[in-house]
Design a protein around this motif. Structure first.
Motif, PDB file in Angstrom:
ATOM      1  N   VAL A   1     -51.302 -27.745  -9.285  1.00  0.00           N
ATOM      2  CA  VAL A   1     -51.232 -27.201 -10.658  1.00  0.00           C
ATOM      3  C   VAL A   1     -50.166 -26.118 -10.771  1.00  0.00           C
ATOM      4  O   VAL A   1     -49.299 -26.178 -11.642  1.00  0.00           O
ATOM      5  CB  VAL A   1     -52.600 -26.631 -11.093  1.00  0.00           C
ATOM      6  CG1 VAL A   1     -52.492 -26.025 -12.496  1.00  0.00           C
ATOM      7  CG2 VAL A   1     -53.661 -27.711 -11.068  1.00  0.00           C
ATOM      8  N   THR A   2     -50.244 -25.123  -9.913  1.00  0.00           N
ATOM      9  CA  THR A   2     -49.329 -23.985 -10.010  1.00  0.00           C
ATOM     10  C   THR A   2     -48.197 -24.106  -8.988  1.00  0.00           C
ATOM     11  O   THR A   2     -48.249 -24.926  -8.058  1.00  0.00           O
ATOM     12  CB  THR A   2     -50.048 -22.658  -9.748  1.00  0.00           C
ATOM     13  OG1 THR A   2     -50.405 -22.586  -8.362  1.00  0.00           O
ATOM     14  CG2 THR A   2     -51.289 -22.524 -10.600  1.00  0.00           C
ATOM     15  N   GLY A   3     -47.211 -23.239  -9.145  1.00  0.00           N
ATOM     16  CA  GLY A   3     -46.181 -23.091  -8.137  1.00  0.00           C
ATOM     17  C   GLY A   3     -46.644 -22.150  -7.040  1.00  0.00           C
ATOM     18  O   GLY A   3     -47.816 -21.782  -6.948  1.00  0.00           O
ATOM     19  N   ARG A   4     -45.685 -21.733  -6.212  1.00  0.00           N
ATOM     20  CA  ARG A   4     -46.022 -20.912  -5.042  1.00  0.00           C
ATOM     21  C   ARG A   4     -46.344 -19.464  -5.388  1.00  0.00           C
ATOM     22  O   ARG A   4     -47.031 -18.777  -4.622  1.00  0.00           O
ATOM     23  CB  ARG A   4     -44.869 -20.959  -4.032  1.00  0.00           C
ATOM     24  CG  ARG A   4     -44.761 -22.276  -3.280  1.00  0.00           C
ATOM     25  CD  ARG A   4     -43.641 -22.272  -2.248  1.00  0.00           C
ATOM     26  NE  ARG A   4     -42.339 -22.516  -2.844  1.00  0.00           N
ATOM     27  CZ  ARG A   4     -41.389 -21.606  -3.009  1.00  0.00           C
ATOM     28  NH1 ARG A   4     -41.603 -20.362  -2.613  1.00  0.00           N
ATOM     29  NH2 ARG A   4     -40.232 -21.913  -3.549  1.00  0.00           N
ATOM     30  N   HIS A   5     -45.864 -18.981  -6.519  1.00  0.00           N
ATOM     31  CA  HIS A   5     -46.138 -17.600  -6.919  1.00  0.00           C
ATOM     32  C   HIS A   5     -46.483 -17.539  -8.410  1.00  0.00           C
ATOM     33  O   HIS A   5     -45.713 -17.016  -9.222  1.00  0.00           O
ATOM     34  CB  HIS A   5     -44.932 -16.694  -6.618  1.00  0.00           C
ATOM     35  CG  HIS A   5     -44.670 -16.543  -5.155  1.00  0.00           C
ATOM     36  ND1 HIS A   5     -43.596 -17.141  -4.513  1.00  0.00           N
ATOM     37  CD2 HIS A   5     -45.355 -15.886  -4.188  1.00  0.00           C
ATOM     38  CE1 HIS A   5     -43.634 -16.853  -3.224  1.00  0.00           C
ATOM     39  NE2 HIS A   5     -44.696 -16.088  -3.003  1.00  0.00           N
ATOM     40  N   PRO A   6     -47.666 -18.047  -8.773  1.00  0.00           N
ATOM     41  CA  PRO A   6     -48.070 -17.987 -10.183  1.00  0.00           C
ATOM     42  C   PRO A   6     -48.254 -16.546 -10.644  1.00  0.00           C
ATOM     43  O   PRO A   6     -48.464 -15.634  -9.828  1.00  0.00           O
ATOM     44  CB  PRO A   6     -49.399 -18.751 -10.197  1.00  0.00           C
ATOM     45  CG  PRO A   6     -49.910 -18.667  -8.801  1.00  0.00           C
ATOM     46  CD  PRO A   6     -48.701 -18.652  -7.910  1.00  0.00           C
ATOM     47  N   LEU A   7     -48.173 -16.339 -11.937  1.00  0.00           N
ATOM     48  CA  LEU A   7     -48.365 -14.992 -12.459  1.00  0.00           C
ATOM     49  C   LEU A   7     -49.794 -14.525 -12.195  1.00  0.00           C
ATOM     50  O   LEU A   7     -50.739 -15.309 -12.261  1.00  0.00           O
ATOM     51  CB  LEU A   7     -48.097 -14.969 -13.968  1.00  0.00           C
ATOM     52  CG  LEU A   7     -46.669 -15.283 -14.411  1.00  0.00           C
ATOM     53  CD1 LEU A   7     -46.537 -15.141 -15.923  1.00  0.00           C
ATOM     54  CD2 LEU A   7     -45.662 -14.393 -13.701  1.00  0.00           C
ATOM     55  N   PRO A   8     -49.964 -13.248 -11.902  1.00  0.00           N
ATOM     56  CA  PRO A   8     -51.320 -12.731 -11.677  1.00  0.00           C
ATOM     57  C   PRO A   8     -52.108 -12.661 -12.977  1.00  0.00           C
ATOM     58  O   PRO A   8     -51.538 -12.598 -14.074  1.00  0.00           O
ATOM     59  CB  PRO A   8     -51.060 -11.335 -11.111  1.00  0.00           C
ATOM     60  CG  PRO A   8     -49.737 -10.937 -11.669  1.00  0.00           C
ATOM     61  CD  PRO A   8     -48.939 -12.206 -11.750  1.00  0.00           C
ATOM     62  N   ASP A   9     -53.419 -12.669 -12.856  1.00  0.00           N
ATOM     63  CA  ASP A   9     -54.291 -12.441 -14.003  1.00  0.00           C
ATOM     64  C   ASP A   9     -53.940 -11.094 -14.639  1.00  0.00           C
ATOM     65  O   ASP A   9     -53.780 -10.087 -13.938  1.00  0.00           O
ATOM     66  CB  ASP A   9     -55.748 -12.447 -13.551  1.00  0.00           C
ATOM     67  CG  ASP A   9     -56.695 -12.037 -14.648  1.00  0.00           C
ATOM     68  OD1 ASP A   9     -56.980 -12.857 -15.525  1.00  0.00           O
ATOM     69  OD2 ASP A   9     -57.136 -10.862 -14.613  1.00  0.00           O
ATOM     70  N   SER A  10     -53.842 -11.068 -15.966  1.00  0.00           N
ATOM     71  CA  SER A  10     -53.362  -9.868 -16.649  1.00  0.00           C
ATOM     72  C   SER A  10     -54.277  -8.669 -16.438  1.00  0.00           C
ATOM     73  O   SER A  10     -53.807  -7.556 -16.161  1.00  0.00           O
ATOM     74  CB  SER A  10     -53.211 -10.145 -18.146  1.00  0.00           C
ATOM     75  OG  SER A  10     -52.766  -8.990 -18.828  1.00  0.00           O
TER      76      SER A  10
END
Length: 280
Positions: free
Chosen positions: A64-73
């Motif tokens: 689903v995601t890449g290797r460094h998805p954005l963190p939870d806000s």
């Protein structure tokens, strides 16, 4: 004076006061604990350590995601507050020198509405040259949550790119990886080689001179305007890290409005229906 793009080591040494927060972002993709080990052996006095995987990224969802998805806000804003950052705090991020990991912290803070954040031009190497003091002491963390705020930078998702490609209205896609990875001749990190169709290549290292500092603003401005208007540009890389370096270079050159595709190549290829171009 407020710094929102780059700061020199000399300016940091002259103007820093106790209200400023420094973030040490040193990291190695091939040894994810190397940066923290280096931090513990010596860092700029008062700096907190920001780990790319644990602090500046969220959990990976395979397929689903890449290797460094954005963190939870919410988690990220709590972390930011623990570093002692408030909306009025001047933040300076640095890494070993090239600025790519520090640029990730810069972009994330701006994405969460923090304006007063800059990257140390030349990184720790420049700080050492300037004689800035180092320390092994780890600063005490605070409590609280950084307030919710509107983003100061733009982000693009895969579906928007895919839709524009299908409609023939794709933005000016700019790939920040090394040319051989962009062309699909080698791929040391991801299972598929190549690039997103229509993308052009601009390796983030081209933003730097031989000393590891950012090139003059006029030179950077000319280079990036060759891709079109900033607001028409979408930058990506392998996992949304080094592309932020291109966006920092653009801001330093007075070019605002370009967008980051945070998922980048490693997210794009999780869906085999998304098109890929490669010379390999």
């Amino acid at each position: 004076m407020t710094y929102s793009t780059l700061i020199t080591a000399d300016a940091l040494g002259r103007q820093r006061d106790d209200s400023w927060v420094l973030l040490d972002c040193r990291f190695e993709l091939t040894d994810i604990e190397a940066g923290h080990r280096d931090y513990l052996t010596g860092h700029l006095e008062g700096a907190h350590y920001a780990h790319l995987d644990r602090d500046l990224s969220g959990p990976i969802e395979p397929g689903v995601t890449g290797r460094h998805p954005l963190p939870d806000s919410m988690r990220f804003r709590t972390l930011v507050a623990s570093w002692g950052i408030t909306p009025d705090t001047q933040v300076v991020a640095y890494d070993q020198g090239h600025g790519a990991f520090a640029a990730r912290a810069w972009w994330l803070l701006r994405y969460h509405g923090h304006a007063k954040v800059a990257v140390l031009n030349g990184g720790l190497a420049a700080a050492r040259e300037a004689g800035l003091p180092l320390s092994k002491a780890v600063p005490v963390r605070a409590t609280g949550t950084y307030p919710n705020a509107d983003p100061l930078v733009r982000a693009t998702v895969a579906d928007d790119i895919l839709g524009s490609l299908a409609e023939g209205t794709a933005p000016a896609l700019v790939d920040a990886r090394a040319n051989e990875r962009y062309r699909g001749l080698v791929e040391p990190l991801d299972p598929v080689a190549g690039h997103i169709p229509t993308a052009r290549n601009r390796h983030f290292q081209a933003n730097l001179d031989d000393s590891g500092r950012f090139r003059p603003a006029d030179d950077l401005r000319a280079d990036f305007l060759a891709f079109g208007l900033p607001e028409k540009q979408v930058h990506y890389c392998g996992s949304g890290v080094t592309a932020a370096h291109n966006l920092l270079a653009m801001e330093a050159a007075g070019l605002s409005g370009a967008s980051l595709y945070p998922g980048s190549w490693s997210e794009w290829i999780t869906d085999p229906s998304r098109p890929v171009e490669s010379e390999g």
